[in-house]
Design an enzyme around this catalytic site. Structure first.
Site, mmCIF file in Angstrom:
data_model
loop_
_atom_site.group_PDB
_atom_site.id
_atom_site.type_symbol
_atom_site.label_atom_id
_atom_site.label_comp_id
_atom_site.label_asym_id
_atom_site.label_seq_id
_atom_site.Cartn_x
_atom_site.Cartn_y
_atom_site.Cartn_z
ATOM 1 C CB ALA A 1 17.422 102.593 -34.747
ATOM 2 C CG ASN A 2 13.122 105.822 -33.620
ATOM 3 O OD1 ASN A 2 13.656 105.926 -32.192
ATOM 4 N ND2 ASN A 2 12.893 105.136 -33.913
#
Ligand code: CTP
Length: 407
Positions: free
Chosen positions: A211-212
């Site tokens: 993810a980020n």
């Protein structure tokens, strides 16, 4: 758009959601509205007139025939002095009474004698909501020009019951009230906008993911700002920790592939604003079982494969929206890279984010440069809400002056 100096009569009927009406009073007052509460007998079982009065800062009206209250106000006058009546929670019983014109208590008498718009925030058990009599009453009320907000889907107070029946949150009711009372121009009325926001989450195995740090704040703020200008907004959001923006249809997704599918399903649209920080890659193979560490063995390699590019797909789509906007995160040569992205992705506008400074990703402010075929426009450092507001107006201006599309 404001509730300043608006006179709102708030009718609180008897449901567990009545506790949320206390917060609703506070939020309406924060926005400058004068709130006059009316409570039904049943409402008093859930919240006390004392608490309601303490928050509204005035008399709480409860009785149809009260010697003290009737003398100085009277239900007819009470029904006449408002810009808007909000019924929150609106119970099945009160809706039934309204639909049939019954007036056997103060709340129903005021509703029958009113001469201003009404906004209902229904709240009841999902079975009561979907019951044919309630749906018939709702149809009658809508025909009478009554507006509704909710009910929403979700957990009910009754354990284990879920479905449509939960009262809209106080802020959602406030926004609906603002919308009802708003007479400012709505340049994007009748236009459909799709906005993507937040990160995407790409599974490696059932417990791990890529993810980020995107918070979704910029995308959510843009969705809300477009809605304030009258657009019908579909927000497609990856997992975020912030609330769905009011006045917007929010669809929750996880992976880039989910996001693309959901965006394509939401077409046709007039405007697409792709703000999501879509993960460029995902695991080439998603393990069906949790990957276990094996003593003495090297960690497993993580093979990646490319995700679909949502902006690019929409920018070249057979049903391409008239205005396609993308975002770009750059640390240097902002304009040059954004110009390249504009052509590659088939966008009309790239909003280039200068992420060289700390705190932009996941933070509250943003420094953007707007890049179109005809040039670049640098905006000063602003809050993400301010960027959203200004961008929504920028879009509306271009959209109204149709001649300037494409740029
Ligand atoms: N985008 C998308 N789908 C992807 C990747 C990006 O829709 N799979 C969109 C984003 O929502 C954003 C824009 O494309 O509007 C960002 O483009 P991207 O190519 O990811 O650029 P940067 O994030 O700026 O990174 P880079 O320049 O390294 O490619």
């Amino acid at each position: 758009m404001s509730l300043k100096d608006k006179r709102i009569l708030l009718i609180i009927a008897g449901g567990i959601a009545a506790y949320k009406s206390l917060d609703l009073i506070r939020r309406l007052k924060e926005r400058g509205a004068a709130v006059t509460p009316v409570m039904t007998k049943a409402a008093e079982e859930f919240v006390t007139p004392l608490a309601v009065g303490a928050l509204s800062g005035g008399t709480v009206f409860t009785d149809l025939f009260s010697r003290t209250q009737e003398q100085d106000v009277g239900h007819i006058r009470l029904a006449r002095e408002n810009d808007l009546i909000i019924v929150a929670p609106a119970t099945a019983n009160l809706m039934a009474k309204m639909a049939h014109g019954l007036a056997d208590d103060l709340a129903s008498a005021v509703l029958l004698a009113r001469d201003c718009p009404v906004l209902l925030a229904p709240a009841m058990n999902p079975k009561m909501w979907s019951a044919p009599p309630t749906q018939r009453n709702l149809a009658t009320l809508l025909m009478d020009g009554v507006e509704t907000i909710g009910p929403m889907k979700g957990e009910m107070a009754e354990r284990g019951e879920a479905g449509k029946g939960r009262m809209a949150e106080p802020m959602e009711i406030v926004v609906a009230a603002e919308k009802r009372l708003d007479d400012s121009p709505r340049p994007l009325a009748g236009k459909h906008a799709i906005v993507t926001s937040g990160p995407t989450v790409e599974a490696i195995d059932p417990v791990r993911y890529i993810a980020n740090r995107s918070s979704g704040r910029q995308g959510h703020a843009i969705a809300a700002a477009l809605a304030r200008l009258g657009a019908q907004v579909t927000l497609v959001s990856g997992p975020v920790a912030i609330a769905d923006p009011p006045g917007v249809e929010t669809l929750h997704v996880e992976s880039a592939r989910d996001m693309l599918k959901t965006v394509e399903k939401a077409l046709p649209a007039d405007i697409a604003v792709m703000v999501a920080a879509v993960s460029d890659w995902r695991a080439a193979d998603t393990a069906q079982q949790k990957m276990k560490k094996k003593p003495g063995e090297a960690p497993p390699p993580l093979a990646l494969t490319e995700n679909p590019d949502i902006l690019k797909t929409i920018g070249h789509h057979a049903r391409r929206p008239r205005l396609v906007v993308g975002f770009a995160a750059e640390t240097r040569d902002v304009t040059a890279y954004a110009t390249d992205k504009l052509a590659r992705k088939g966008a009309d506008l790239i909003v280039a984010n200068d992420v060289s400074e700390e705190g932009v990703m996941g933070g509250g402010h943003n420094r953007v440069t707007l890049v179109t075929k005809s040039g670049a426009e640098e905006w000063p450092d602003m809050s993400k809400d301010a960027v959203a507001e200004r961008l929504a107006h920028w879009i509306a201006e271009r959209f109204v002056a149709q001649a300037s599309l494409p740029f």
